[in-house]
Design a protein around this motif. Structure first.
Motif, PDB file in Angstrom:
ATOM      1  N   LYS A  80       8.716  24.159  -6.902  1.00  0.00           N
ATOM      2  CA  LYS A  80       7.754  25.227  -7.150  1.00  0.00           C
ATOM      3  C   LYS A  80       6.587  25.119  -6.182  1.00  0.00           C
ATOM      4  O   LYS A  80       5.964  24.056  -6.059  1.00  0.00           O
ATOM      5  CB  LYS A  80       7.241  25.170  -8.596  1.00  0.00           C
ATOM      6  CG  LYS A  80       6.178  26.216  -8.939  1.00  0.00           C
ATOM      7  CD  LYS A  80       5.951  26.285 -10.449  1.00  0.00           C
ATOM      8  CE  LYS A  80       5.243  25.043 -10.967  1.00  0.00           C
ATOM      9  NZ  LYS A  80       3.813  25.040 -10.650  1.00  0.00           N
ATOM     10  N   GLN A  87       5.912  33.557 -12.076  1.00  0.00           N
ATOM     11  CA  GLN A  87       6.810  32.939 -11.102  1.00  0.00           C
ATOM     12  C   GLN A  87       7.885  33.915 -10.633  1.00  0.00           C
ATOM     13  O   GLN A  87       8.432  34.678 -11.435  1.00  0.00           O
ATOM     14  CB  GLN A  87       7.503  31.701 -11.700  1.00  0.00           C
ATOM     15  CG  GLN A  87       6.577  30.590 -12.145  1.00  0.00           C
ATOM     16  CD  GLN A  87       6.106  30.753 -13.585  1.00  0.00           C
ATOM     17  OE1 GLN A  87       6.688  31.511 -14.368  1.00  0.00           O
ATOM     18  NE2 GLN A  87       5.057  30.047 -13.941  1.00  0.00           N
ATOM     19  N   SER A 117       3.692  32.043  -8.259  1.00  0.00           N
ATOM     20  CA  SER A 117       4.413  30.888  -7.737  1.00  0.00           C
ATOM     21  C   SER A 117       5.819  31.295  -7.317  1.00  0.00           C
ATOM     22  O   SER A 117       6.385  32.246  -7.863  1.00  0.00           O
ATOM     23  CB  SER A 117       4.516  29.784  -8.800  1.00  0.00           C
ATOM     24  OG  SER A 117       3.253  29.220  -9.090  1.00  0.00           O
ATOM     25  N   VAL A 119       9.610  29.729  -7.199  1.00  0.00           N
ATOM     26  CA  VAL A 119      10.460  28.646  -7.699  1.00  0.00           C
ATOM     27  C   VAL A 119      11.830  28.765  -7.049  1.00  0.00           C
ATOM     28  O   VAL A 119      12.494  29.795  -7.177  1.00  0.00           O
ATOM     29  CB  VAL A 119      10.595  28.700  -9.234  1.00  0.00           C
ATOM     30  CG1 VAL A 119      11.558  27.609  -9.722  1.00  0.00           C
ATOM     31  CG2 VAL A 119       9.233  28.541  -9.903  1.00  0.00           C
TER      32      VAL A 119
END
Length: 345
Positions: A80, A87, A117, A119
């Protein structure tokens, strides 16, 4: 993947308080924190001298982030970048793993600016594991990953980004109606092309489909095919048939499927905001395929998905990186927040 000392690795801390009894995910959410939903910044205190101003990409082919384990199997790890509560989960195609496409580096940087984020997930099917796995197994592990993000990272929702066969994973996962699938805000299908149509151009495929069908009928679907069936990786009769046979489990994007067949396979995605990014020079789409007509039909079967045609783009968009990132970011910014003021209460 370069996992040098310039990358920050940390274990996730368990949240301290339980979720509300009225939560629509109360059956799966455990130990969620009641902290305000504010972006968190990655600490570099474990690495004296590390530049805290550096973003998710330190330099070419070097990411900064957290490597974590999300499930019981050895391959179930994910990486991550960024430390935010929203995400984008990247799911690669056959033989893919970490850093599978060139657009992931600039995408991580662009998502950081939007407080998302990125991932990158490894599944049991990653790298050479795809031949002994299945869409069902991938969906189970994807659900475990989202559950981890909900329970350990206080996730407020995810966008799924599939590349190539990763698109099939997303379509199959959303059809399962798994509890954590309700945390999916939107889906992006990048290079949703037919494995069957590509493999039909290979000389050995027809005979190997017959062999796989015979093995399955004899109850040997989990047995391995001869090496010449798939030199890149060991593959079971079931997975070979799934990828290569007409209406196999993986056969979702073939140009010769009727509109009704496409709707049967893809229609459930109409409940999820969806974007299709199609490379108009995809080397894995046979020359006889009318790409413009196909992407139009796919978007219609998906319930009116957003269409992005990238002229001269190859399968992984390595020659159209900027266009790929711009399309993804525009979609995430537009579709991500819809209807998600406070999804957990």
């Amino acid at each position: 993947m370069n996992l040098s000392s310039s990358s920050s690795f940390s274990a996730s801390n368990s949240a301290s308080s339980s979720s509300s009894a009225t939560s629509w995910l109360s059956g799966i959410v455990r130990g969620r924190s009641d902290k305000p939903s504010t972006p968190r910044t990655t600490s570099n205190s474990a690495f004296p001298g590390a530049d805290s101003s550096v973003g998710p990409v330190v330099k070419k082919n070097q990411f900064r982030g957290v490597l974590f384990k999300y499930g019981p199997k050895p391959p179930q790890v994910a990486f991550k970048t960024g430390d935010y509560k929203q995400q984008v989960i990247f799911i690669g195609g056959l033989t893919d793993g970490f850093m599978a496409t060139e657009y992931l580096e600039p995408l991580a940087i662009a998502l950081e600016k939007e407080k998302w984020s990125l991932v990158q997930a490894l599944l049991s099917s990653s790298y050479t594991g795809y031949g002994t796995s299945s869409l069902a197994q991938d969906a189970l592990e994807l659900d475990q990953l989202i559950s981890y993000l909900i329970n350990k990272e206080d996730s407020e929702g995810v966008v799924l980004l599939g590349h190539s066969t990763g698109c099939q994973d997303i379509v199959h996962y959303m059809q399962t109606n798994a509890a954590c699938s309700r945390a999916v805000r939107a889906a992006i299908l990048q290079a949703p092309v037919s494995d069957r149509e590509y493999r039909a151009t290979l000389p050995e495929t027809a005979a190997m489909i017959d062999l796989a069908s015979k093995m399955i009928s004899e109850g040997r679907g989990s047995n391995l095919m001869p090496r010449e069936a798939n030199p890149d990786s060991p593959i079971t009769a079931y997975r070979y048939h799934s990828l290569c046979a007409y209406m196999g489990d993986d056969d979702m994007f073939s140009s010769d499927l009727s509109d009704d067949q496409l709707r049967t396979r893809l229609g459930h995605m109409s409940n999820t905001p969806c974007q299709v990014i199609f490379s108009m020079s995809d080397e894995y789409a046979p020359e006889y395929v009318d790409k413009k007509a196909l992407v139009e039909r796919l978007c219609r079967a998906l319930g009116g998905a957003e269409k992005v045609e990238i002229e001269w783009g190859n399968h992984s968009l390595s020659n159209r990186v900027a266009e790929a990132v711009q399309a993804i970011i525009d979609f995430v910014k537009r579709e991500g927040p819809k209807g998600w003021d406070d999804p957990w209460s």
